[in-house]
Design an enzyme around this catalytic site. Structure first.
Site, PDB file in Angstrom:
ATOM      1  N   HIS A  24       0.841  -1.201   0.000  1.00 13.08           N
ATOM      2  CA  HIS A  24       0.000   0.000   0.000  1.00 13.08           C
ATOM      3  C   HIS A  24       0.883   1.260   0.000  1.00 13.08           C
ATOM      4  O   HIS A  24       0.985   1.978   1.000  1.00 13.08           O
ATOM      5  CB  HIS A  24      -0.873  -0.049   1.249  1.00 13.08           C
ATOM      6  N   GLU A  70      -1.005   1.198  -5.266  1.00  7.80           N
ATOM      7  CA  GLU A  70      -0.766  -0.034  -4.534  1.00  7.80           C
ATOM      8  C   GLU A  70      -0.607  -1.220  -5.485  1.00  7.80           C
ATOM      9  O   GLU A  70      -1.488  -1.510  -6.289  1.00  7.80           O
ATOM     10  CB  GLU A  70      -1.925  -0.295  -3.579  1.00  7.80           C
TER      11      GLU A  70
END
Length: 306
Positions: free
Chosen positions: A180, A280
């Site tokens: 992320h 991400e």
């Protein structure tokens, strides 16, 4: 791995590391790398990288100025590791969802304490490996047994992550995941993501409607999309350009909370949405993975100059 990973290490034992040191930040243990060519900070909780600075440049990662370093609390910014599920469990495929015993998003790896496996150093690169044995200790939130091994490779050229999942349980294991990555920008309205043109995506803000990307991705408020693509991307901001090259991924998440969502987030100043974006590298939505007993899968990304 980068070409320098084949060079012999300068040291392997903790007492003899040349560039890597233990430090306590807030209430958490971290490894701090001070190499002549770059610096980095990596927390044992979550195997969470919060800082990467090559050649005295500005930090390549965004870390919330309100981030808190406390046991059991996710760190806001850097590169959280979402594993062994990504996002809302209810939005995962049935094979992934049936193993999850909690409504909490993004799995437990980002708040679990990882084990240091190895530190390898040479004049060009530092490589750090950490592991998480997801065994019966996590039985209250997840039904499975897997080993996660995450290796970070730092050099002046960039930062590489490789997250390898091995199924240690009899029978197939389905999981989703994401690296992320939070990236900084001086102005979100003048930032864009290149490489997703004509790709299909699910817009979670429009009831998960399927859409097709038209040209670069721009940010005009809250953005939360899962793209069906694992192709190389270039993120352009007013002050820098970064290239993200993924392996083992056919999905990419692009996220910015916008002003309204930002006001509700923990450890996130209300105006901070203007200075960050997330791209991400993932195995999300229909890109979830299934491993038979003993099989492994590696999800990775190389963050370099654009």
């Amino acid at each position: 791995m980068s070409e320098s990973s084949n060079k012999p290490p300068l040291s392997l034992s903790p007492g003899q590391w040349s560039f890597t040191r233990w430090n306590t930040i807030g209430q958490l243990e971290a490894l701090e790398v001070h190499h002549p060519l770059f610096e980095a900070t990596l927390f044992m909780q979550g195997a969470h990288l919060t800082r990467f600075i090559p050649n005295n440049e500005p930090d390549w990662l965004w870390l919330s100025p309100a981030a808190r370093f406390e046991p059991g609390r996710p760190i806001r910014g850097g590169i959280p590791v979402c594993w062994p599920w990504f996002g809302d469990p209810a939005r995962n495929a049935p094979e992934v969802r049936k193993r999850v015993k909690t409504p909490s998003p993004h799995g437990f790896a980002r708040t679990a304490l990882w084990k240091l496996e190895d530190v390898r150093e040479n004049a060009h690169e530092v490589e750090i490996s950490l592991s998480l044995d997801a065994n019966d200790d996590f039985a209250d939130v997840w039904n499975g047994h897997a080993l996660a091994l995450l290796t970070y490779s730092f050099s002046v050229r960039g930062c590489q992550l490789a997250l390898t999942t091995t199924n240690l349980r009899i029978g197939p294991l389905a999981f989703s995941q994401a690296l992320h990555t939070y990236l900084p920008t001086t102005d979100i309205t003048r930032s864009r993501v290149l490489g997703l043109g004509y790709r299909h995506y699910m817009d979670t803000l429009k009831d998960w409607e399927y859409c097709t990307q038209d040209g670069p991705v721009y940010f005009e408020g809250e953005t939360d999309r899962i793209y069906e693509s694992g192709e190389p991307l270039t993120i352009v901001t007013p002050s820098a350009s970064r290239k993200l090259t993924a392996v083992g991924s056919d999905s990419t998440v692009v996220w910015n909370p916008g002003p309204d969502k930002a006001a509700k987030l923990s450890d996130f100043p209300g105006s901070a949405w203007q200075t960050m974006l997330c791209v991400e590298t993932a195995n999300a939505a229909s890109d979830y993975r299934v491993l038979n007993e003993g099989q492994s899968h590696t999800l990775g990304v190389l963050i370099g100059r654009g």
